[in-house]
Design a protein around this motif. Structure first.
Motif, PDB file in Angstrom:
ATOM      1  N   ASN A   1      -6.783  10.109   5.931  1.00  0.00           N
ATOM      2  CA  ASN A   1      -6.909  10.216   4.512  1.00  0.00           C
ATOM      3  C   ASN A   1      -8.218  10.317   4.120  1.00  0.00           C
ATOM      4  O   ASN A   1      -8.826  10.939   3.461  1.00  0.00           O
ATOM      5  CB  ASN A   1      -6.162   8.812   3.904  1.00  0.00           C
ATOM      6  CG  ASN A   1      -4.759   8.866   3.871  1.00  0.00           C
ATOM      7  OD1 ASN A   1      -4.197   9.416   4.725  1.00  0.00           O
ATOM      8  ND2 ASN A   1      -4.100   8.521   2.666  1.00  0.00           N
TER       9      ASN A   1
ATOM     10  N   CYS B   1     -11.025   2.544  -4.846  1.00  0.00           N
ATOM     11  CA  CYS B   1      -9.695   2.408  -3.921  1.00  0.00           C
ATOM     12  C   CYS B   1      -9.490   0.787  -3.478  1.00  0.00           C
ATOM     13  O   CYS B   1      -8.385   0.241  -4.007  1.00  0.00           O
ATOM     14  CB  CYS B   1      -9.664   3.315  -2.991  1.00  0.00           C
ATOM     15  SG  CYS B   1      -9.386   4.921  -3.510  1.00  0.00           S
TER      16      CYS B   1
ATOM     17  N   TRP C   1      -0.122   4.548  -2.269  1.00  0.00           N
ATOM     18  CA  TRP C   1      -0.985   5.540  -1.527  1.00  0.00           C
ATOM     19  C   TRP C   1       0.106   6.686  -0.809  1.00  0.00           C
ATOM     20  O   TRP C   1       1.133   5.783  -0.194  1.00  0.00           O
ATOM     21  CB  TRP C   1      -2.104   5.341  -0.870  1.00  0.00           C
ATOM     22  CG  TRP C   1      -2.936   4.343  -1.394  1.00  0.00           C
ATOM     23  CD1 TRP C   1      -3.158   2.993  -1.087  1.00  0.00           C
ATOM     24  CD2 TRP C   1      -3.707   4.377  -2.664  1.00  0.00           C
ATOM     25  NE1 TRP C   1      -3.915   2.581  -1.919  1.00  0.00           N
ATOM     26  CE2 TRP C   1      -4.482   3.275  -2.776  1.00  0.00           C
ATOM     27  CE3 TRP C   1      -4.109   5.504  -3.145  1.00  0.00           C
ATOM     28  CZ2 TRP C   1      -5.486   2.924  -3.723  1.00  0.00           C
ATOM     29  CZ3 TRP C   1      -5.204   5.201  -4.376  1.00  0.00           C
ATOM     30  CH2 TRP C   1      -5.791   4.201  -4.540  1.00  0.00           C
ATOM     31  N   ARG C   2      -0.502   7.661  -0.503  1.00  0.00           N
ATOM     32  CA  ARG C   2       0.383   8.365   0.715  1.00  0.00           C
ATOM     33  C   ARG C   2      -0.286   8.390   1.837  1.00  0.00           C
ATOM     34  O   ARG C   2      -1.700   8.865   1.599  1.00  0.00           O
ATOM     35  CB  ARG C   2       0.601   9.844   0.020  1.00  0.00           C
ATOM     36  CG  ARG C   2       1.251  10.695   1.061  1.00  0.00           C
ATOM     37  CD  ARG C   2       1.539  12.246   0.475  1.00  0.00           C
ATOM     38  NE  ARG C   2       2.059  12.971   1.662  1.00  0.00           N
ATOM     39  CZ  ARG C   2       1.881  14.394   1.483  1.00  0.00           C
ATOM     40  NH1 ARG C   2       1.533  14.896   0.572  1.00  0.00           N
ATOM     41  NH2 ARG C   2       2.457  14.852   2.553  1.00  0.00           N
ATOM     42  N   ARG C   3       0.180   8.160   2.969  1.00  0.00           N
ATOM     43  CA  ARG C   3      -0.815   8.349   4.042  1.00  0.00           C
ATOM     44  C   ARG C   3      -0.464   9.524   4.694  1.00  0.00           C
ATOM     45  O   ARG C   3       0.816   9.657   5.132  1.00  0.00           O
ATOM     46  CB  ARG C   3      -0.191   6.821   5.034  1.00  0.00           C
ATOM     47  CG  ARG C   3      -1.050   6.919   6.428  1.00  0.00           C
ATOM     48  CD  ARG C   3      -1.013   5.678   7.180  1.00  0.00           C
ATOM     49  NE  ARG C   3      -1.950   5.560   8.203  1.00  0.00           N
ATOM     50  CZ  ARG C   3      -2.099   4.514   9.088  1.00  0.00           C
ATOM     51  NH1 ARG C   3      -1.348   3.636   8.663  1.00  0.00           N
ATOM     52  NH2 ARG C   3      -3.013   4.676   9.943  1.00  0.00           N
TER      53      ARG C   3
ATOM     54  N   GLU D   1      -6.515  -1.974  -4.826  1.00  0.00           N
ATOM     55  CA  GLU D   1      -5.596  -2.353  -3.880  1.00  0.00           C
ATOM     56  C   GLU D   1      -5.719  -4.114  -4.223  1.00  0.00           C
ATOM     57  O   GLU D   1      -4.857  -4.715  -4.116  1.00  0.00           O
ATOM     58  CB  GLU D   1      -6.149  -2.186  -2.660  1.00  0.00           C
ATOM     59  CG  GLU D   1      -5.866  -0.494  -2.047  1.00  0.00           C
ATOM     60  CD  GLU D   1      -6.056  -0.338  -0.764  1.00  0.00           C
ATOM     61  OE1 GLU D   1      -6.744  -1.145   0.021  1.00  0.00           O
ATOM     62  OE2 GLU D   1      -5.818   0.774  -0.464  1.00  0.00           O
TER      63      GLU D   1
ATOM     64  N   ARG E   1       0.854  -1.209  -0.074  1.00  0.00           N
ATOM     65  CA  ARG E   1      -0.160   0.019   0.050  1.00  0.00           C
ATOM     66  C   ARG E   1       0.831   1.455   0.000  1.00  0.00           C
ATOM     67  O   ARG E   1       0.533   2.051  -0.590  1.00  0.00           O
ATOM     68  CB  ARG E   1      -0.941   0.009   1.301  1.00  0.00           C
ATOM     69  CG  ARG E   1      -1.947  -1.027   1.040  1.00  0.00           C
ATOM     70  CD  ARG E   1      -2.933  -1.109   2.181  1.00  0.00           C
ATOM     71  NE  ARG E   1      -3.933   0.002   1.917  1.00  0.00           N
ATOM     72  CZ  ARG E   1      -4.395   0.824   3.024  1.00  0.00           C
ATOM     73  NH1 ARG E   1      -4.188   0.384   3.972  1.00  0.00           N
ATOM     74  NH2 ARG E   1      -5.502   1.507   2.311  1.00  0.00           N
TER      75      ARG E   1
END
Length: 106
Positions: free
Chosen positions: A46, A75, A13-15, A79, A9
């Protein structure tokens, strides 16, 4: 801060940093329910940022909630597809859930 994330992940994505519980509690009930049933940790901070974006677009309405829930569903599909692809690369076979044709355990 250490975490136990062992998936790809972080490549997708950016957390964002913040208080996950406070963000979760501030979400509308329908979105909290979707976050709670997300196959993976949906990262509440997020989701809160996304909720603020959808509120600016649609106001605090059911339409905004449905739009965000659809986006979270999208999303989650991305994933799952990425995990299935990585699993196939690593083991040369279909992800067991996909091979069995079953739904995600929530």
């Amino acid at each position: 801060m250490a975490d136990n994330e062992r998936t790809l992940r972080h490549e997708m994505w950016r957390r964002y940093a913040g208080d996950d519980w406070a963000a979760f509690d501030a979400l509308p009930p329908a979105i909290r329910n979707r976050v709670a049933t997300h196959a993976y940790d949906a990262w509440s901070v997020n989701v809160m940022m996304l909720w603020q974006h959808y509120k600016r677009l649609y106001g605090r309405t059911m339409r905004a909630e449905r739009a965000l829930i659809r986006y979270l569903d999208y999303c989650e599909r991305l994933e799952r597809e990425a995990f299935a692809s990585r699993y196939n690369e690593a083991y040369g076979m279909t992800l067991p859930h996909d091979a069995a044709g079953v739904t995600v355990l929530r």
